[in-house]
Motif scaffolding. Structure first.
Motif, PDB file in Angstrom:
ATOM      1  N   UNK A 287       0.801  -1.218   0.000  1.00 31.56           N
ATOM      2  CA  UNK A 287       0.000   0.000   0.000  1.00 31.56           C
ATOM      3  C   UNK A 287       0.836   1.270   0.000  1.00 31.56           C
ATOM      4  N   UNK A 288       1.921   1.277  -0.764  1.00 34.66           N
ATOM      5  CA  UNK A 288       2.704   2.507  -0.871  1.00 34.66           C
ATOM      6  C   UNK A 288       2.957   2.764  -2.356  1.00 34.66           C
ATOM      7  N   UNK A 289       3.645   3.841  -2.623  1.00 32.92           N
ATOM      8  CA  UNK A 289       3.994   4.154  -4.009  1.00 32.92           C
ATOM      9  C   UNK A 289       5.341   3.534  -4.379  1.00 32.92           C
ATOM     10  N   UNK A 290       6.066   3.051  -3.347  1.00 30.66           N
ATOM     11  CA  UNK A 290       7.407   2.501  -3.619  1.00 30.66           C
ATOM     12  C   UNK A 290       7.286   1.116  -4.250  1.00 30.66           C
ATOM     13  N   UNK A 291       7.966   0.907  -5.370  1.00 34.43           N
ATOM     14  CA  UNK A 291       7.869  -0.367  -6.067  1.00 34.43           C
ATOM     15  C   UNK A 291       9.269  -0.936  -6.265  1.00 34.43           C
ATOM     16  N   UNK A 292       9.401  -2.168  -5.883  1.00 33.76           N
ATOM     17  CA  UNK A 292      10.710  -2.832  -5.983  1.00 33.76           C
ATOM     18  C   UNK A 292      10.578  -4.027  -6.925  1.00 33.76           C
ATOM     19  N   UNK A 294      10.844  -7.559  -8.686  1.00 29.40           N
ATOM     20  CA  UNK A 294      11.011  -8.941  -8.254  1.00 29.40           C
ATOM     21  C   UNK A 294      12.432  -9.391  -8.600  1.00 29.40           C
ATOM     22  N   UNK A 295      13.076 -10.139  -7.721  1.00 23.73           N
ATOM     23  CA  UNK A 295      14.437 -10.608  -7.984  1.00 23.73           C
ATOM     24  C   UNK A 295      15.504  -9.701  -7.387  1.00 23.73           C
ATOM     25  N   UNK A 296      15.075  -8.535  -6.816  1.00 24.29           N
ATOM     26  CA  UNK A 296      16.076  -7.680  -6.171  1.00 24.29           C
ATOM     27  C   UNK A 296      16.568  -8.351  -4.898  1.00 24.29           C
ATOM     28  N   UNK A 297      17.784  -8.004  -4.490  1.00 26.64           N
ATOM     29  CA  UNK A 297      18.295  -8.560  -3.247  1.00 26.64           C
ATOM     30  C   UNK A 297      17.720  -7.788  -2.070  1.00 26.64           C
ATOM     31  N   UNK A 298      17.744  -8.418  -0.889  1.00 29.45           N
ATOM     32  CA  UNK A 298      17.231  -7.753   0.310  1.00 29.45           C
ATOM     33  C   UNK A 298      17.999  -6.466   0.581  1.00 29.45           C
ATOM     34  N   UNK A 299      19.304  -6.527   0.343  1.00 25.34           N
ATOM     35  CA  UNK A 299      20.128  -5.346   0.594  1.00 25.34           C
ATOM     36  C   UNK A 299      19.641  -4.158  -0.229  1.00 25.34           C
ATOM     37  N   UNK A 300      19.402  -4.416  -1.515  1.00 27.76           N
ATOM     38  CA  UNK A 300      18.906  -3.337  -2.386  1.00 27.76           C
ATOM     39  C   UNK A 300      17.546  -2.841  -1.911  1.00 27.76           C
ATOM     40  N   UNK A 301      16.677  -3.783  -1.530  1.00 33.77           N
ATOM     41  CA  UNK A 301      15.335  -3.415  -1.100  1.00 33.77           C
ATOM     42  C   UNK A 301      15.395  -2.543   0.148  1.00 33.77           C
ATOM     43  N   UNK A 302      16.231  -2.974   1.120  1.00 31.55           N
ATOM     44  CA  UNK A 302      16.342  -2.204   2.362  1.00 31.55           C
ATOM     45  C   UNK A 302      16.810  -0.786   2.076  1.00 31.55           C
ATOM     46  N   UNK A 303      17.762  -0.698   1.157  1.00 26.29           N
ATOM     47  CA  UNK A 303      18.302   0.611   0.824  1.00 26.29           C
ATOM     48  C   UNK A 303      17.213   1.505   0.214  1.00 26.29           C
ATOM     49  N   UNK A 304      16.428   0.908  -0.685  1.00 26.29           N
ATOM     50  CA  UNK A 304      15.353   1.672  -1.328  1.00 26.29           C
ATOM     51  C   UNK A 304      14.323   2.143  -0.297  1.00 26.29           C
ATOM     52  N   UNK A 305      13.986   1.213   0.619  1.00 28.55           N
ATOM     53  CA  UNK A 305      12.996   1.550   1.649  1.00 28.55           C
ATOM     54  C   UNK A 305      13.481   2.709   2.515  1.00 28.55           C
ATOM     55  N   UNK A 306      14.724   2.603   2.945  1.00 29.18           N
ATOM     56  CA  UNK A 306      15.257   3.634   3.831  1.00 29.18           C
ATOM     57  C   UNK A 306      15.376   4.958   3.097  1.00 29.18           C
ATOM     58  N   UNK A 307      15.886   4.906   1.876  1.00 33.17           N
ATOM     59  CA  UNK A 307      16.017   6.137   1.095  1.00 33.17           C
ATOM     60  C   UNK A 307      14.673   6.829   0.908  1.00 33.17           C
ATOM     61  N   UNK A 308      13.618   6.008   0.704  1.00 32.78           N
ATOM     62  CA  UNK A 308      12.306   6.579   0.447  1.00 32.78           C
ATOM     63  C   UNK A 308      11.579   6.929   1.749  1.00 32.78           C
ATOM     64  N   UNK A 309      12.144   6.522   2.877  1.00 29.04           N
ATOM     65  CA  UNK A 309      11.507   6.791   4.151  1.00 29.04           C
ATOM     66  C   UNK A 309      10.224   6.006   4.348  1.00 29.04           C
TER      67      UNK A 309
END
Ligand SMILES: Nc1ncnc2c1ncn2[C@@H]1O[C@H](COP(=O)(O)OP(=O)(O)OP(=O)(O)O)[C@@H](O)[C@H]1O
Ligand SMILES: [Mg+2]
Lengths: 341, 302
Positions: A287-292, A294-309
């Motif tokens: 339920x957010x606008x952030x889209x990751x 499929x196949x991304x690593x957890x590290x990349x996902x965490x970084x995206x989440x944190x960057x986007x707040x």
């Protein structure tokens, strides 16, 4: 595209003059040490079953002496099996006649060696075209192809050097170029990068991955290094004392190590880089606008989440359609190594 | 009383074959060989005829070449082999001295003998060495034969050679070859066996046939050792020229022999030193050449 997968079935190798006599005993559970002490034979491989996928990288991993080199040498039969089958395109390599085997080696396989195994009396270009020279290619054509691959591995301009004038990393590039010039469907690499220092090793891994994107060869890659295995392997098989103790994707092995031996191996791994978002994804949308992707690593996902707040994100497939969601908690949970097996 | 007297006869005196028996035994073998010689002598001579013609032709060629041209040719060969100006100058000086001291023709004859016998040794020795390297069983058979060839006094095999072929160029050549061939055989075998297993495995992995492996990998990598063998073979051939002159090989060797028979000190010394000079030139040139071959075959680092 033809299926270039390799099926290894019930493969046994017992070194010694009468290996075949001891297969039954080994099947009945005699250990490697016992076989050696009582009968003076060395257990090389025990009941190996691996299905190596076509056009993918199959990694075989294990500690020193676990039988990796023995395993890979059965694919082009540099070592004769004691019993079992190695099937390629419906043919059992172990049953090929001498002439067929020679042609199979020439046309279907190429190999890169841990100690490079270049011909010291030949220049870089003459080493590179060795394989197709053996096949009887004309000199002009051979040189052209060799030059092409030397350029691809970054050795343009070194054609007339001798191996002993090059650094280890450069020598192994020659080894790789020699294998690629053969243009074979199967590429075998026995600890091809193990003798190189870490930076050059990463470099060579990148070159290999880059080339594989376009070449789609069936690569059998041997290593004793888990990071290398996880980086390169589409599929990984782990050997110990000549037996396969676990096989699967890198993620499967890291998430579910089969026993303490493998837990030990995976303890130090950077899980954030190995595990994919798909593994921790739930069906609920974030339920957010952030889209990751499929196949991304957890590290990349965490970084995206944190960057986007954000605390959650949608996971989307290649077409951009959401297929599930992840939360930052689940992501970080999965990145932390569980305490014990 | 000595120990011998206390012992029973059998232990004191060696139980010998009877005198007459022994005589008949020796006579019998000699006679058989003589018959063999009479019956096959001509066939054997015919067999060696091409070699004899070649030998005669080559010797004539060297003798007929004007000395300045000969010096130029030899210096050129030295240059090609050693790539060293010092060696070229030394060779020229040595040859000039040899000529000035009146030994030119004998030196040419010796040169012809040594060249042809080296050629024969290589032509036979390298293939034999290859066969030995390919099979442990062949090696086990040939090594003792080589041991015998190297240790048996040369005079002993001069006898059958002499009986079969009489006195002349070919028997001299054969005597030299028997003595000089072992090193090239041994070192060809050794060189091939020492080739790095990893490199051989790579050749196998790329599907090289046994012949391709031999000519593209094993022989080239064995070359430095093989060359050391050729070098030793040349040295041994030179060492043999005096003995060979006993059965008709003319040249510096026969002059030395003459000097020994007549106690001509200076003649002996001069011809002896001429042999030494040739030996040094051959040795240095072939060693330098061998080193050059080795340049890239040495250590691979990494
Ligand atoms: N020719 C042989 N004769 C006898 N035993 C052998 C032979 N080759 C290999 N072995 C034995 O088989 C076992 C597996 O050896 P192998 O070389 O396949 O191990 P590896 O996993 O490649 O090890 P490394 O990482 O050191 O290369 C070892 O115990 C080794 O001693
Ligand atoms: Mg190995």
């Amino acid at each position: 595209m033809a299926d270039n997968g390799i099926e290894v079935k019930n493969l046994y190798k017992i070194f010694g003059p009468h290996g075949d006599r001891y297969i039954q005993m080994v099947e009945d559970g005699m250990s490697k040490d016992e076989l050696n002490a009582k009968h003076g034979h060395v257990l090389g491989l025990k009941n190996i079953n691996i299905s190596m996928p076509s056009a993918k990288i199959q990694v075989i991993m294990g500690l020193s002496g676990s039988g990796k080199s023995t395993m890979i040498r059965h694919i082009n039969r540099l070592i004769e099996p004691t019993s079992g089958e190695v099937i390629y395109q419906g043919q059992d390599i172990c049953k090929m006649s001498k002439a067929d085997l020679m042609n199979f080696r020439r046309e279907k396989t190429a190999m890169v060696f841990q100690k490079f195994a270049l011909l010291p009396h030949r220049t870089v270009i003459d080493n590179t075209l060795f394989g197709i020279e053996i096949q009887g290619a004309s000199r002009g054509q051979a040189e052209e192809r060799a030059k092409h691959w030397l350029k691809r591995v970054g050795l343009e301009g070194y054609e007339t050097y001798y191996p002993n004038q090059l650094s280890g990393g450069m020598q192994q590039r020659v080894g790789l170029a020699r294998a690629l010039t053969n243009d074979a469907d199967i590429l075998m690499m026995d600890e091809a990068f193990s003798a190189l220092d870490p930076l050059i090793r990463m470099d060579m891994q990148s070159i290999l991955l880059e080339l594989q994107e376009e070449l789609h060869k069936t690569i059998v890659f041997i290593t004793h290094d888990l990071d290398e295995a996880l980086r390169l392997g589409d599929k990984i098989a782990i050997l110990r004392d000549g037996e396969v103790v676990q096989q699967g994707t890198g993620q499967e092995i890291v998430l579910n190590p089969a026993d303490a031996y493998i837990s030990d191996f995976v303890k130090e791994v950077n899980r954030g880089r190995v595990i994919k978002v798909d593994t921790v994804m739930t069906e609920n949308s974030g339920n957010t606008t952030l889209r990751i992707a499929s196949g991304s690593s957890l590290e990349d996902a965490a970084k995206r989440l944190i960057d986007a707040g954000e605390t959650a994100a949608d996971v989307v497939d290649a077409s951009g359609a959401p297929i599930g969601g992840i939360t930052i908690k689940a992501t970080i949970d999965a990145m932390v190594t569980p305490a014990t097996h | 009383m000595s120990l011998k007297e206390m012992l029973p006869d059998v232990l004191a005196e060696f139980p010998k074959m009877g005198r007459a028996d022994l005589r008949d035994f020796k006579k019998g073998i000699d006679e058989t060989f003589r018959v063999f010689t009479r019956e096959n002598g001509e066939a054997i001579e015919n067999f060696f005829y091409p070699l004899k013609m070649f030998m005669v032709w080559f010797e004539k060629l060297l003798l007929a070449t004007p000395w300045p041209l000969m010096i130029v040719v030899l210096c050129l060969l030295v240059w090609l082999g050693a790539r060293s100006i010092t060696m070229v100058i030394m060779t020229a000086v040595a040859l000039f001295l040899i000529g000035y001291l009146g030994m030119w023709d004998d030196t040419m004859r010796t040169l012809a003998l040594v060249s042809v016998s080296t050629f024969v040794c290589i032509a036979i020795g390298i293939p034999v060495g290859i066969l030995m390297a390919k099979s442990d069983r062949t090696q086990a058979v040939i090594v003792p034969i080589l041991d015998i060839m190297q240790t048996i006094p040369a005079f002993v095999y001069l006898i059958p050679v002499l009986m079969l072929l009489g006195i002349g160029k070919v028997p001299g050549l054969i005597a030299v070859c028997i003595y000089a061939i072992p090193p090239v055989v041994r070192l060809t075998d050794l060189g091939i066996r020492l080739v790095d297993k990893d490199v051989l495995e790579a050749a196998d992995a790329f599907g090289a046939s046994p012949t391709q492996k031999m000519f593209k990998v094993q022989l080239p990598l064995a070359l430095p050792n093989l060359f050391a063998g050729v070098n030793q073979t040349i040295m041994m051939a030179l060492a043999m020229v005096v003995v060979a002159s006993l059965i008709g090989a003319h040249g510096l060797g026969s002059q030395v022999l003459k000097a020994v028979n007549n106690q001509y000190l200076t003649l002996g010394m001069m011809n002896g030193l001429a042999i030494v000079a040739i030996a040094i030139v051959f040795d240095r040139v072939s060693q330098k050449f061998g080193k050059r071959l080795q340049k890239h075959s040495e250590t691979i680092h990494g």
